[in-house]
Design a protein around this motif. Sequence first.
Motif, PDB file in Angstrom:
ATOM      1  N   VAL A  12       1.046   6.821  10.679  1.00  0.00           N
ATOM      2  CA  VAL A  12       2.401   6.718  11.206  1.00  0.00           C
ATOM      3  C   VAL A  12       2.324   6.173  12.631  1.00  0.00           C
ATOM      4  CG1 VAL A  12       4.478   7.990  11.854  1.00  0.00           C
ATOM      5  CG2 VAL A  12       3.223   8.625   9.785  1.00  0.00           C
ATOM      6  N   ASP A  13       2.866   4.984  12.806  1.00  0.00           N
ATOM      7  CA  ASP A  13       2.873   4.279  14.096  1.00  0.00           C
ATOM      8  C   ASP A  13       4.244   4.519  14.726  1.00  0.00           C
ATOM      9  OD1 ASP A  13       2.306   2.591  16.182  1.00  0.00           O
ATOM     10  OD2 ASP A  13       2.343   0.754  14.984  1.00  0.00           O
ATOM     11  N   GLN A  14       4.413   5.697  15.343  1.00  0.00           N
ATOM     12  CA  GLN A  14       5.736   6.164  15.746  1.00  0.00           C
ATOM     13  C   GLN A  14       6.429   5.211  16.707  1.00  0.00           C
ATOM     14  OE1 GLN A  14       6.577   9.679  18.537  1.00  0.00           O
ATOM     15  NE2 GLN A  14       6.893  10.606  16.517  1.00  0.00           N
ATOM     16  N   GLY A  15       5.728   4.749  17.719  1.00  0.00           N
ATOM     17  CA  GLY A  15       6.342   3.872  18.714  1.00  0.00           C
ATOM     18  C   GLY A  15       6.824   2.565  18.144  1.00  0.00           C
ATOM     19  N   ASN A  16       6.216   2.127  17.053  1.00  0.00           N
ATOM     20  CA  ASN A  16       6.633   0.895  16.393  1.00  0.00           C
ATOM     21  C   ASN A  16       7.500   1.152  15.156  1.00  0.00           C
ATOM     22  OD1 ASN A  16       5.353  -1.064  18.096  1.00  0.00           O
ATOM     23  ND2 ASN A  16       3.369  -0.473  17.206  1.00  0.00           N
ATOM     24  N   SER A  17       7.883   2.398  14.928  1.00  0.00           N
ATOM     25  CA  SER A  17       8.771   2.782  13.810  1.00  0.00           C
ATOM     26  C   SER A  17       8.286   2.223  12.477  1.00  0.00           C
ATOM     27  CB  SER A  17      10.211   2.303  14.082  1.00  0.00           C
ATOM     28  OG  SER A  17      10.716   2.875  15.268  1.00  0.00           O
ATOM     29  N   ARG A  18       7.032   2.487  12.162  1.00  0.00           N
ATOM     30  CA  ARG A  18       6.483   1.958  10.921  1.00  0.00           C
ATOM     31  C   ARG A  18       5.308   2.816  10.447  1.00  0.00           C
ATOM     32  NH1 ARG A  18       3.366  -3.467  13.384  1.00  0.00           N
ATOM     33  NH2 ARG A  18       1.920  -2.302  14.747  1.00  0.00           N
ATOM     34  N   VAL A  19       4.906   2.560   9.210  1.00  0.00           N
ATOM     35  CA  VAL A  19       3.679   3.095   8.646  1.00  0.00           C
ATOM     36  C   VAL A  19       2.738   1.930   8.406  1.00  0.00           C
ATOM     37  CG1 VAL A  19       2.636   4.279   6.661  1.00  0.00           C
ATOM     38  CG2 VAL A  19       4.857   5.042   7.545  1.00  0.00           C
ATOM     39  N   GLN A  20       1.515   2.038   8.890  1.00  0.00           N
ATOM     40  CA  GLN A  20       0.510   1.010   8.643  1.00  0.00           C
ATOM     41  C   GLN A  20      -0.513   1.531   7.639  1.00  0.00           C
ATOM     42  OE1 GLN A  20      -0.695  -1.902  11.604  1.00  0.00           O
ATOM     43  NE2 GLN A  20      -0.030  -0.452  13.194  1.00  0.00           N
ATOM     44  N   VAL A  21      -1.028   0.618   6.833  1.00  0.00           N
ATOM     45  CA  VAL A  21      -1.948   0.974   5.760  1.00  0.00           C
ATOM     46  C   VAL A  21      -3.260   0.227   5.960  1.00  0.00           C
ATOM     47  CG1 VAL A  21      -2.234   1.209   3.268  1.00  0.00           C
ATOM     48  CG2 VAL A  21       0.073   1.128   4.251  1.00  0.00           C
ATOM     49  N   PHE A  22      -4.371   0.977   5.797  1.00  0.00           N
ATOM     50  CA  PHE A  22      -5.712   0.421   5.950  1.00  0.00           C
ATOM     51  C   PHE A  22      -6.560   0.875   4.779  1.00  0.00           C
ATOM     52  CE2 PHE A  22      -3.751   1.287  10.001  1.00  0.00           C
ATOM     53  CZ  PHE A  22      -3.999   0.160  10.764  1.00  0.00           C
ATOM     54  N   ASP A  23      -7.678   0.175   4.544  1.00  0.00           N
ATOM     55  CA  ASP A  23      -8.632   0.736   3.605  1.00  0.00           C
ATOM     56  C   ASP A  23      -9.459   1.797   4.341  1.00  0.00           C
ATOM     57  OD1 ASP A  23     -10.738  -0.477   5.000  1.00  0.00           O
ATOM     58  OD2 ASP A  23     -10.907  -2.137   3.585  1.00  0.00           O
ATOM     59  N   ARG A  24     -10.354   2.464   3.635  1.00  0.00           N
ATOM     60  CA  ARG A  24     -11.038   3.606   4.237  1.00  0.00           C
ATOM     61  C   ARG A  24     -12.124   3.217   5.222  1.00  0.00           C
ATOM     62  NH1 ARG A  24     -11.250   7.979  -0.750  1.00  0.00           N
ATOM     63  NH2 ARG A  24     -13.186   8.572   0.287  1.00  0.00           N
ATOM     64  N   THR A  25     -12.318   1.913   5.418  1.00  0.00           N
ATOM     65  CA  THR A  25     -13.222   1.459   6.488  1.00  0.00           C
ATOM     66  C   THR A  25     -12.462   0.898   7.673  1.00  0.00           C
ATOM     67  OG1 THR A  25     -13.452  -0.748   5.502  1.00  0.00           O
ATOM     68  CG2 THR A  25     -15.031   0.951   4.814  1.00  0.00           C
ATOM     69  N   GLY A  26     -11.105   0.885   7.595  1.00  0.00           N
ATOM     70  CA  GLY A  26     -10.309   0.458   8.730  1.00  0.00           C
ATOM     71  C   GLY A  26      -9.761  -0.942   8.638  1.00  0.00           C
ATOM     72  N   ASN A  27      -9.932  -1.629   7.512  1.00  0.00           N
ATOM     73  CA  ASN A  27      -9.385  -2.978   7.357  1.00  0.00           C
ATOM     74  C   ASN A  27      -7.886  -2.902   7.092  1.00  0.00           C
ATOM     75  OD1 ASN A  27     -11.895  -4.464   7.569  1.00  0.00           O
ATOM     76  ND2 ASN A  27     -12.407  -3.591   5.562  1.00  0.00           N
ATOM     77  N   TYR A  28      -7.114  -3.680   7.812  1.00  0.00           N
ATOM     78  CA  TYR A  28      -5.656  -3.680   7.685  1.00  0.00           C
ATOM     79  C   TYR A  28      -5.239  -4.193   6.310  1.00  0.00           C
ATOM     80  CZ  TYR A  28      -0.791  -5.125   8.425  1.00  0.00           C
ATOM     81  OH  TYR A  28       0.562  -5.315   8.329  1.00  0.00           O
ATOM     82  N   ILE A  29      -4.292  -3.464   5.677  1.00  0.00           N
ATOM     83  CA  ILE A  29      -3.768  -3.872   4.369  1.00  0.00           C
ATOM     84  C   ILE A  29      -2.309  -4.284   4.470  1.00  0.00           C
ATOM     85  CG2 ILE A  29      -3.233  -3.075   2.036  1.00  0.00           C
ATOM     86  CD1 ILE A  29      -5.645  -1.215   2.203  1.00  0.00           C
ATOM     87  N   GLY A  30      -1.487  -3.482   5.121  1.00  0.00           N
ATOM     88  CA  GLY A  30      -0.067  -3.810   5.187  1.00  0.00           C
ATOM     89  C   GLY A  30       0.685  -2.782   6.009  1.00  0.00           C
TER      90      GLY A  30
END
Length: 912
Positions: free
Chosen positions: A804-822
């Motif tokens: 939960v990226d509160q300051g940016n009002s969003r949820v970010q998703v990563f794989d379990r090694t930290g690669n950005y998904i969406g």
Amino acid sequence: MTKPRALAAGASAISLILLITVYLGAAAVAPGNPAFQARWERTDDPVLTGQVSRTWIWGPEANTNVLNETYADSPGGTRQVQYYDKSRMEINNPNGNPDDLFYVTNGLLVVELMTGELQTGNTSFEQHSPAIVNVAGDADDPTGPTYATLASLRNLPALPDGAVITQRVNRAGQVTDDPSLAAQNIRTAERLTVPGIDHQIAAPFWDFMNSSGTVLVDGQYVDQPLFTNPYYATGFPITEAYWANVKVAGTYKDVLMQCFERRCLTYTPGNSPGFATEAGNVGQHYYTWRYSQITVTPTATEPSATATGTATASETATSTETVTETATMTATETATPTEIPATSYAYAAKFGQPSDPGRELDTPYGIDWDANGNMYVVDWDKDRVQKFDPEGKYLTQWGTFGTGNGEFDTPADVAIGPTGTVYITDYENHRVQVFDQSGQYLDQWGGLGSGDGQLDRPVGIELDPAGNVLIADSGNDRIQKFNSQGVYLTQWGSFGTGDGEFDEPVSIDTAPDGTVYVSEIGNDRVQVFDPNGVYLRKWGNYGSGDNEYDNPWGIWLNSSGSLLYIADYDNDRIQVTNSQGIWQRSIGASGSGAGQFELPGFVALRTDDVMYVSDEENDRIQILSTADGGYLGQITGDSRGRFSDPSGLTVDSLGNVIVVDSEQDLVKIFTSAGGYLSEWGGPGSEVPPQAPLDGPQDVAVDSLGNLYVVDGLNHRIVKFDPDGRQISVIGALGSGNGQFDVPTGIAIDSDDNLYIVDQGNSRVQKFSTGSELFITAWGTSGNGEGEFSQPVGIAVSETSVYVVDQGNSRVQVFDRTGNYIGQWGSFGAGGGQFDQASMVAVDAAGYVYVTDTGNGRVQKFTPQGSYYAQFGGQGSGNGQLDGPVGIAIDAAGDVIVSDSGNRRIQVYSPAS
């Protein structure tokens, strides 16, 4: 028109006679279909087969065949029902899913009995007279209260928290107070306040509603809770609990009764444990009212009804089970998840209450326990006594400033007599006051002076093995002895420094053989006397070394009298000697952390292994090991089971709910039904081996049951075993690998790796749990992909990490090694928008739940991030939320939310 009316009346009378014959003669009617059978056998087969000795939940068998009763919203305008001693089973929709918990339901029978409103459809009723049927005892008892009696009491006010129940009601509905009932010591245990209802629940009934026992599941006898949550079985309370004198099997006796929406419960003192609390025979009572008093006619059917299906392990067939119709579901229901992910959630339960600053300790002094393990604490600066149960949960308090009966001016110490009498030294009023265990004033003696039986600033009080009362008469520099009724017996001592002389004696304890130990602050020593006051020995002098003291206050002997624990007030420690005064060890040091003291006034041993210390300037009672002073917990007043700022939470493998309170700096543990279990933590920033907390934010549990607490303002993670004993500490303030700057969220994956939101450093760090070694980190400050502004919560699925990226009002998703998904979300109040989103959880199907704190709701998303549903809504009613933060999903699919602004935990169940 006369003849048709006469014929109709005759037909009705014949039907009624037949039905009464069926009812009274159906001594061995089986449940009418597999669905009814499954509900009955879960709880009552173990009783019938002798697996357990307890009250019936339904009854030994059905009392009627399956009947068809008019119900406008069921197919064909009728529904299938079957009556039991304790209730009625019904199927409103035979075309529904037989595996659904609410396929077989059970109406709000007590509401109908009290109001006379017989329900004939979701929103249709027939008005009749309330039931003139006895709630408890023999049906022919002419004096027992009826449902019509109790109907007049529904709006009477709730008793105070922890109050002793002495209310008595008669058949006319007159409520009187009977002080003799205080001897039963039955108290209020839980207050429920919802729109239209505000009532306390009596302790025996609350215990019954939270009980577990042997049940039959899939052909196996197992131990499980009898009810899925406390209110699932009974509905909400609609009266207070009242005592009544009723005829039971021809003998009149006092019985406590309380009515809920679905059942009435009774408590009979003297019954065997399994039958002390029982569900009333509401099924019989309702049948009598419906088919004898108001003569409504059903149609009997063969037992082989069209319903099929069996109960699942999550179903609870109880004596006070579920609701009548789906359109009138109350907030007490608990639905179960279906194969299609739920799009709506119903309020199921709540637990915890707001902390009450008015109940916080302020300069606690004397401590003692009654025979039931309840603890009494003298609150010196608040001029009162507080009482706690054996687990430290607040029960009641009494006293205020003044000179009248039951008023205090700086009370000092407390002692409990063998019959439960409570003796309090009232320091500035120069007297002893006597109370019963509920705080009712009984007597006093003393009065300012130096004569026999007079007192000048009495402090310590103790009962010797003969039941006599010893008082440290500090202003007169002597010990006085009274009998238990306050009659003066003898005294010894005078001012001085010699053997047997005193300079402000303040505390007394007696050994099993009657030997008397006295601490005196003016001479900084302990003196010992025989039971008649003859001097035996002494030890101690002013200083800070071993066996030296600076104002020794409270003293307490262990059970054998071989060790003496001494509160060394101005040295901020507890010193331990043997009975001869030979020094053994010291416990504690100056400070406000765990195991530290600021002016410890009194010490008391709950057992030889556990001591309680009144930590005066820290306004708390600390609970410590007598062996090494290891910190076990603390009591600050009415905190146990209450919240100031509940934040993160999780559910362990047993279904227990674990909550961190960021304002109280505590971890609190509850059963799945919301019953309080324990708490630990406490303010501070010490390093191992003790690790108090400062602003804990979140908590997670690994596969071994170990707890990881995000200790936000101490910039670290503290690992505890399941019993709250600290194992290790991870991290410290900084920006390097393995360091933190205000961590806020934590999650554990299926391999027991830790994922920690490092808010001040705008990143996520990953650790292994076994060695707790740093693995990797990702993120930086910003609003781009993989960047964060005030990240807060985190959750892990089998493939993904949600932040939960509160300051940016969003949820970010990563794989379990930290690669950005969406990512998804934006600021706002619409579906998929957020206003200060906080925490996140993932269910077994991969659906994502986010607490939308500023909007007072929970939002549910598909695994791909598409908005799916929401529930909650700003407010303080059941199901409403004010600043929700923590969130977790239990094994049944229920959603558990820390409702921070309302200082409680709420549970929601899938409804559709």
